[in-house]
Design an enzyme around this catalytic site. Structure first.
Site, PDB file in Angstrom:
ATOM      1  N   GLU A   1       0.721  -1.188   0.055  1.00 44.47           N
ATOM      2  CA  GLU A   1      -0.064  -0.013   0.102  1.00 44.47           C
ATOM      3  C   GLU A   1       0.802   1.332   0.062  1.00 44.47           C
ATOM      4  O   GLU A   1       1.806   1.349   0.744  1.00 44.47           O
ATOM      5  CB  GLU A   1      -0.764   0.104   1.039  1.00 44.47           C
ATOM      6  CG  GLU A   1      -2.346   0.484   0.909  1.00 44.47           C
ATOM      7  CD  GLU A   1      -2.911  -0.531   0.037  1.00 44.47           C
ATOM      8  OE1 GLU A   1      -3.266  -0.332  -1.283  1.00 44.47           O
ATOM      9  OE2 GLU A   1      -3.331  -1.700   0.592  1.00 44.47           O
TER      10      GLU A   1
ATOM     11  N   ALA B   1     -15.161   2.239  -1.287  1.00 43.51           N
ATOM     12  CA  ALA B   1     -14.610   0.871  -0.747  1.00 43.51           C
ATOM     13  C   ALA B   1     -13.123   0.842  -0.862  1.00 43.51           C
ATOM     14  O   ALA B   1     -12.675  -0.203  -0.186  1.00 43.51           O
ATOM     15  CB  ALA B   1     -15.295  -0.309  -1.066  1.00 43.51           C
ATOM     16  N   GLY B   2     -12.520   1.366  -1.623  1.00 43.28           N
ATOM     17  CA  GLY B   2     -11.108   1.230  -2.067  1.00 43.28           C
ATOM     18  C   GLY B   2     -10.836  -0.001  -3.009  1.00 43.28           C
ATOM     19  O   GLY B   2      -9.851  -0.629  -2.688  1.00 43.28           O
TER      20      GLY B   2
ATOM     21  N   SER C   1     -11.214   0.182  -6.570  1.00 45.35           N
ATOM     22  CA  SER C   1     -11.084   0.829  -7.454  1.00 45.35           C
ATOM     23  C   SER C   1     -12.065   0.901  -8.642  1.00 45.35           C
ATOM     24  O   SER C   1     -11.991   0.366  -9.956  1.00 45.35           O
ATOM     25  CB  SER C   1      -9.847  -0.314  -8.298  1.00 45.35           C
ATOM     26  OG  SER C   1      -8.675  -0.164  -7.567  1.00 45.35           O
ATOM     27  N   SER C   2     -13.186   1.551  -8.363  1.00 43.43           N
ATOM     28  CA  SER C   2     -14.459   1.632  -9.005  1.00 43.43           C
ATOM     29  C   SER C   2     -13.842   2.862  -9.938  1.00 43.43           C
ATOM     30  O   SER C   2     -14.222   2.763 -11.175  1.00 43.43           O
ATOM     31  CB  SER C   2     -15.554   2.255  -8.282  1.00 43.43           C
ATOM     32  OG  SER C   2     -15.299   3.394  -7.529  1.00 43.43           O
ATOM     33  N   SER C   3     -13.113   3.838  -9.621  1.00 42.98           N
ATOM     34  CA  SER C   3     -12.498   4.783 -10.443  1.00 42.98           C
ATOM     35  C   SER C   3     -11.717   4.156 -11.352  1.00 42.98           C
ATOM     36  O   SER C   3     -11.821   4.638 -12.723  1.00 42.98           O
ATOM     37  CB  SER C   3     -12.104   5.932  -9.861  1.00 42.98           C
ATOM     38  OG  SER C   3     -10.647   5.435  -9.014  1.00 42.98           O
TER      39      SER C   3
ATOM     40  N   ASP D   1      -3.734   0.517  -9.206  1.00 49.28           N
ATOM     41  CA  ASP D   1      -5.213   0.359  -9.746  1.00 49.28           C
ATOM     42  C   ASP D   1      -5.440   0.042 -11.044  1.00 49.28           C
ATOM     43  O   ASP D   1      -6.105  -0.955 -11.726  1.00 49.28           O
ATOM     44  CB  ASP D   1      -6.024   1.314  -9.235  1.00 49.28           C
ATOM     45  CG  ASP D   1      -6.174   1.383  -7.617  1.00 49.28           C
ATOM     46  OD1 ASP D   1      -5.424   0.646  -6.924  1.00 49.28           O
ATOM     47  OD2 ASP D   1      -6.607   2.080  -7.137  1.00 49.28           O
TER      48      ASP D   1
END
Length: 354
Positions: A29, A115-116, A118-120, A164
């Site tokens: 991370e 939520a972290g 990676s929707s973007s 991502d």
């Protein structure tokens, strides 16, 4: 389903469709913008997209998560609207010479926001891939990932790394992407059939562009300036010792980046060998480092991680940009049902993602 929705909304058939998975990072991370390694895996959840080109400079976007149709111009700047990522991806594709002069787009997603996972990145990679599919070009998955990152960096103003975008552009569900973010060299590792990589949302929602992620990036940049190079994760023990003059928070940020990279390299080897106990230990150590050295966790997440471990997970840690969002836990499949019930009963604000 996406074709039917597109026809219902726009009264025409789409020219191209596609699915892009979300991702969860197993370990590594805040290393991806500091020259280090990461180990994300693709999810069954993701973004499905359909697109038809327009020639009038308009972008019309329908999403199953929002009311109405968002209408943007190809010249619009980011406006803190849910459609920014799509508009920015189309603008970049057009500026690179392969995108249309406008588009009708329909999007459905099974990824929870904030939520972290990676929707973007799934949206930007999906749009760029769809735009590229309209023309003859030789874009590789890596090319698409690099362009998608530029959308976030240049259009959205989010100083994220490349993890991502590479993960969702390359990996398939059941695979982990072992990625060297300095050279963009990668390999795929199959996940073990004996364990499940569980993703649980803490119930604490956050957005990466709300500021704290940017502060951590700036702190890392300050350490890089002191080191005299950008490969924060690759510093030697002697270089770390040379940072003694820096403020304590900056030294802690440096310690996390250096040790997290080393943990990620070791965890990749453990996963390749099927040594899941060792893999779990490294996950647990990663969370401690994120909590104490990078200071990117929050109390509800720490409590969720602690109970995930106590109830039987091989390893558990915060995942994503931090300050809320999800944890990822490695759990033996034969223990999964009882473990999931016990964990969610103890944390009523948390919820199962996958």
């Amino acid at each position: 389903m996406i074709v039917a929705e597109f026809k219902r909304v726009f009264d025409i058939a789409p020219s191209v469709t596609g699915f892009t998975p979300g991702r969860v990072n197993l370990i590594g991370e805040h290393t991806d913008y500091n020259g280090g390694n990461v180990l994300p895996t693709a999810l069954d959840l993701g973004v499905t997209l359909a697109l038809a080109p327009r020639e009038d400079g308009l972008i019309r976007i329908w999403s199953d998560k929002f009311d109405g149709i968002a209408e943007r111009k190809m010249t619009d700047a980011a406006s803190d609207h849910w459609s920014d990522y799509i508009a920015g991806a189309l603008q970049l594709a057009r500026s690179e010479g392969f995108g249309p002069d406008g588009a009708n787009i329909a999007v459905t997603t099974t990824l929870p926001f904030g939520a972290g996972i990676s929707s973007s990145a799934a949206v930007t990679v999906g749009v760029i891939r769809a735009a590229a599919g309209l023309s003859d070009n030789s874009l590789t998955d890596t090319d698409i990932a690099v362009l998608a990152r530029r959308v976030e960096n240049e259009y959205i103003g989010m100083p994220c790394g490349i993890m991502d975008q590479m993960a969702v552009a390359i990996a398939k569900p059941g695979q982990a992407l072992s990625l060297d973010t300095k050279y963009l060299e990668f390999g795929l590792v199959n996940l073990p059939e004996t364990h499940h990589m569980a993703v649980i949302h803490s119930g604490v929602f956050r957005q990466l562009n709300e500021g704290r992620y940017k502060i951590r990036k700036e702190e890392c940049d300050a350490v890089k300036a002191a080191l005299g190079h950008d490969d924060l994760c690759l510093m030697t023990d002697a270089e770390f010792a040379s940072l003694a003059h820096l403020a304590a928070p900056l030294r802690r940020r440096a310690k996390h980046c250096m040790t997290e990279h080393r943990r990620t390299v070791a965890a990749t080897v453990a996963l390749q060998k099927g040594e899941m106990a060792a893999f779990g230990v490294l996950m647990n150590e990663s969370h401690i480092s994120m909590r104490d050295d990078f200071e990117m966790s929050v109390q509800p997440v720490d409590a969720l991680v602690a109970d995930a471990q106590k109830f039987g997970a091989t390893g558990a840690r915060l995942t994503g940009g931090g300050f809320g969002g999800c944890i990822v836990a490695c759990i033996e499949k034969e223990k999964l049902g009882a473990w999931r019930t016990a964990l969610l009963d103890a944390h009523p604000d948390a919820f199962w993602v996958c």
